[in-house]
Motif scaffolding. Structure first.
Motif, PDB file in Angstrom:
ATOM      1  N   SER A 261      36.103  30.995  37.408  1.00 11.17           N
ATOM      2  CA  SER A 261      36.199  31.637  38.378  1.00 11.17           C
ATOM      3  C   SER A 261      36.819  32.988  38.096  1.00 11.17           C
ATOM      4  CB  SER A 261      37.332  30.451  38.924  1.00 11.17           C
ATOM      5  OG  SER A 261      37.460  30.983  40.413  1.00 11.17           O
ATOM      6  N   ASP A 262      38.215  33.286  38.618  1.00  9.15           N
ATOM      7  CA  ASP A 262      38.595  34.314  39.027  1.00  9.15           C
ATOM      8  C   ASP A 262      39.781  34.479  37.432  1.00  9.15           C
ATOM      9  OD1 ASP A 262      40.539  33.003  39.549  1.00  9.15           O
ATOM     10  OD2 ASP A 262      40.815  34.455  41.593  1.00  9.15           O
ATOM     11  N   PRO A 268      41.566  39.761  40.621  1.00 11.41           N
ATOM     12  CA  PRO A 268      41.326  40.395  41.691  1.00 11.41           C
ATOM     13  C   PRO A 268      39.262  40.696  41.789  1.00 11.41           C
ATOM     14  CG  PRO A 268      41.650  42.098  40.598  1.00 11.41           C
ATOM     15  CD  PRO A 268      42.158  41.201  39.850  1.00 11.41           C
ATOM     16  N   GLU A 270      36.116  40.615  45.591  1.00 12.38           N
ATOM     17  CA  GLU A 270      36.232  41.181  46.550  1.00 12.38           C
ATOM     18  C   GLU A 270      35.659  39.629  47.428  1.00 12.38           C
ATOM     19  OE1 GLU A 270      35.519  45.880  46.918  1.00 12.38           O
ATOM     20  OE2 GLU A 270      33.920  44.995  46.245  1.00 12.38           O
ATOM     21  N   ASP A 271      35.980  39.746  48.335  1.00 10.22           N
ATOM     22  CA  ASP A 271      35.000  38.275  49.016  1.00 10.22           C
ATOM     23  C   ASP A 271      34.075  37.825  48.531  1.00 10.22           C
ATOM     24  OD1 ASP A 271      37.629  38.615  49.957  1.00 10.22           O
ATOM     25  OD2 ASP A 271      37.754  39.603  52.402  1.00 10.22           O
ATOM     26  N   GLY A 272      33.458  37.254  48.524  1.00  6.12           N
ATOM     27  CA  GLY A 272      31.880  36.799  48.883  1.00  6.12           C
ATOM     28  C   GLY A 272      31.198  36.962  47.478  1.00  6.12           C
ATOM     29  N   SER A 275      32.462  32.962  45.943  1.00  4.82           N
ATOM     30  CA  SER A 275      31.293  31.713  46.143  1.00  4.82           C
ATOM     31  C   SER A 275      29.922  31.696  46.073  1.00  4.82           C
ATOM     32  CB  SER A 275      32.014  31.519  48.574  1.00  4.82           C
ATOM     33  OG  SER A 275      31.179  32.975  48.853  1.00  4.82           O
ATOM     34  N   GLN A 378      33.603  42.203  39.414  1.00  4.34           N
ATOM     35  CA  GLN A 378      34.896  42.097  40.496  1.00  4.34           C
ATOM     36  C   GLN A 378      34.770  42.437  41.734  1.00  4.34           C
ATOM     37  OE1 GLN A 378      37.710  42.560  37.132  1.00  4.34           O
ATOM     38  NE2 GLN A 378      38.914  42.933  38.782  1.00  4.34           N
ATOM     39  N   TRP A 380      31.889  44.363  44.678  1.00  2.11           N
ATOM     40  CA  TRP A 380      30.330  44.819  45.291  1.00  2.11           C
ATOM     41  C   TRP A 380      29.709  46.595  44.536  1.00  2.11           C
ATOM     42  CZ3 TRP A 380      27.195  40.680  46.347  1.00  2.11           C
ATOM     43  CH2 TRP A 380      27.925  39.640  46.776  1.00  2.11           C
ATOM     44  N   GLY A 393      41.125  43.757  46.561  1.00  2.00           N
ATOM     45  CA  GLY A 393      41.971  43.491  47.874  1.00  2.00           C
ATOM     46  C   GLY A 393      42.249  43.591  47.750  1.00  2.00           C
ATOM     47  N   GLY A 425      24.268  38.745  48.799  1.00  2.00           N
ATOM     48  CA  GLY A 425      25.690  38.690  49.274  1.00  2.00           C
ATOM     49  C   GLY A 425      25.434  39.934  50.530  1.00  2.00           C
TER      50      GLY A 425
END
Length: 466
Positions: A261-262, A268, A270-272, A275, A378, A380, A393, A425
């Protein structure tokens, strides 16, 4: 059959059996470059089309030379290629036309590839964003307003747009993993020592960067990896290795994959991104693998401090011949040069001790898992005008390359790592994942990637411009 969208394995099989001529393939390649390259600027120093067509016809008239016989290839512009401008993206070498091939170029040429030009790279390969004062920026084919990553950005874009079927890359800090992810293709960082670099300068100390293949499938990756691999008698730390091609497509029953994962929030994102990667991991589970979420196995800051020390030491050694031309160096190159020059011997030793500690821990972890997975980036793809992300973030980046920290656990240890496409994304932008395993486990990682590719086939979702 659209030749420019065909796999390298299929093209080379047809070339070797004379079902396809090198002349036909060269013509299709040049037509695709003419159509697409002006918008993305991936291939630079393109050679005269008439000369290239003559070379292709000569290939057809002669016996099969090797496994890449008749395949057009653009070679990364950090590599010297005889007779082709090799600038490294630097004004210092803007007009440099080598008389001889570097080792990797010689291997590709000996295998029958036809060098058609170069693929664009950042100046001296520094930074995961492909722009330089010689050729300008290379643009992401899925959104030309965005970065394509780097430093093998030109190679990744050329693959994504079908201008080439195979590409060479290099990777110190994600230089082929990041652009592969951002351009929806595959990039493979092999076990360190499998693919030799140029036998110049120090041959013992700087075990960080490696050359590696890029392609639109793991099977194509394997084919090129075998051409690039093999010891060089002038380099003491290169190693013999078994061929990986043809790449197996393994049954994944019993395979264990660890999801990092992270790194417990240390990286950190970015969103998405997380997931999207989690969703793609379910494909491995559907194929029979067990997926476990793995807590951070080692302190991320210790890895980072070790990494930036050893990297600055290595980069400064490479840039030392340019120390008298500091005014011609970009900010990141100057930062690395001055930082590396200021390091003391015991600082370097301490960094190497940390690397050794992380290696021992990774060996333990990889005795439990067949492979580990991290996101390949990390963020886009960011606006092409931006030199690098300065925050993720709300977390400020304290160096020009901190935003790519997620690749350092692999880079520090020289582990085999396949950057695999993870889909799309926001705004249709691509992302990827790092699939990595123990040193020497190159064939296993490619086999896992091939099983994934057989289901997903993400690179076959092409940019609208082609």
């Amino acid at each position: 059959m659209n030749l420019c969208d065909t796999s390298a394995v299929d093209l080379l099989e047809k070339l070797s059996t004379r079902q396809l001529s090198a002349e036909e393939l060269m013509l299709a390649t040049l037509e695709r470059i003419t159509s697409v390259n002006p918008e993305v600027n991936a291939i630079v120093a393109l050679q005269d089309p008439d000369v290239l067509m003559a070379q292709a016809r000569a290939t057809d008239e002669n016996p099969i030379q090797g496994p890449l016989n008749g395949l057009p290839m653009a070679i990364k512009d950090l590599v010297n290629v005889a007779g082709i401008t090799s600038s490294q993206g630097s004004p210092i070498f803007r007009n440099h036309v080598p008389a001889n091939d570097d080792l990797i170029a010689a291997r590709l040429r000996s295998a029958g590839a036809i060098p058609i030009g170069k693929t664009n790279t950042p100046e001296f390969g520094l930074g995961s964003h492909t722009f330089n004062p010689v050729y300008g920026a290379t643009r992401n084919p899925y959104d030309p307003a965005r970065s394509c990553g780097g430093s093998s950005g030109g190679a990744a874009v050329a693959l994504a747009t079908g201008m080439v079927a195979l590409a060479d890359g290099s990777d110190m800090m994600g230089s082929l993993r990041n652009p592969a992810a951002w351009n929806n293709v595959y990039g493979f960082r092999p076990s360190w020592g499998r693919v030799p670099s140029e036998p110049a300068g120090d041959l013992f100390l700087h075990q960080l960067s490696t050359l590696g293949p890029m392609a639109r499938s793991p099977c194509d990756i394997g084919l090129l990896l075998d051409v690039m691999s093999g010891p060089d008698p002038k380099q003491p730390l290169t190693c013999a290795s078994e061929p990986v091609s043809p790449v197996n497509i393994d049954n994944l029953d019993g395979v264990r994959i660890g999801w990092l994962s992270d790194w417990g929030g240390a990286f950190p994102m970015e969103d998405g991104i997380l997931s999207l990667c989690c969703n793609e991991l379910s494909i491995f589970a559907d194929l029979g693998a067990t997926i476990d979420e793995v807590p951070p196995p080692f302190d991320s800051e210790r890895i980072w401090e070790s990494w930036i020390t050893l990297r600055s030491w290595s980069v400064a050694a490479e840039l030392q011949p340019q120390a008298e031309n500091k005014d011609a160096l970009k900010d990141s190159a100057l930062w690395e040069l001055e930082r590396g020059q200021a390091l003391g011997a015991m600082e370097v030793h301490a960094a190497s001790v940390t690397r050794s500690d992380w290696f021992r821990r990774a060996v333990e972890l990889l005795s439990e898992y067949d492979a580990l997975v991290l996101p390949a980036a990390q963020v886009w793809p960011f606006p092409v005008e931006l030199p690098y992300p300065q925050a993720i973030g709300g977390v400020e980046m304290d160096t020009y390359h901190r935003w790519m920290q997620v690749v350092t656990p692999v880079s520090l240890l020289g582990l085999p790592c396949l950057s695999i496409p993870a889909g799309f994304g926001p705004g249709g932008l691509p992302m990827g994942m790092q699939l990595f395993g123990p040193r020497g486990g190159d064939a296993k990682i490619l086999a896992l990637g091939a099983a994934y590719h057989a289901v997903t086939r993400w690179p076959q979702r092409r940019p609208a411009m082609v």
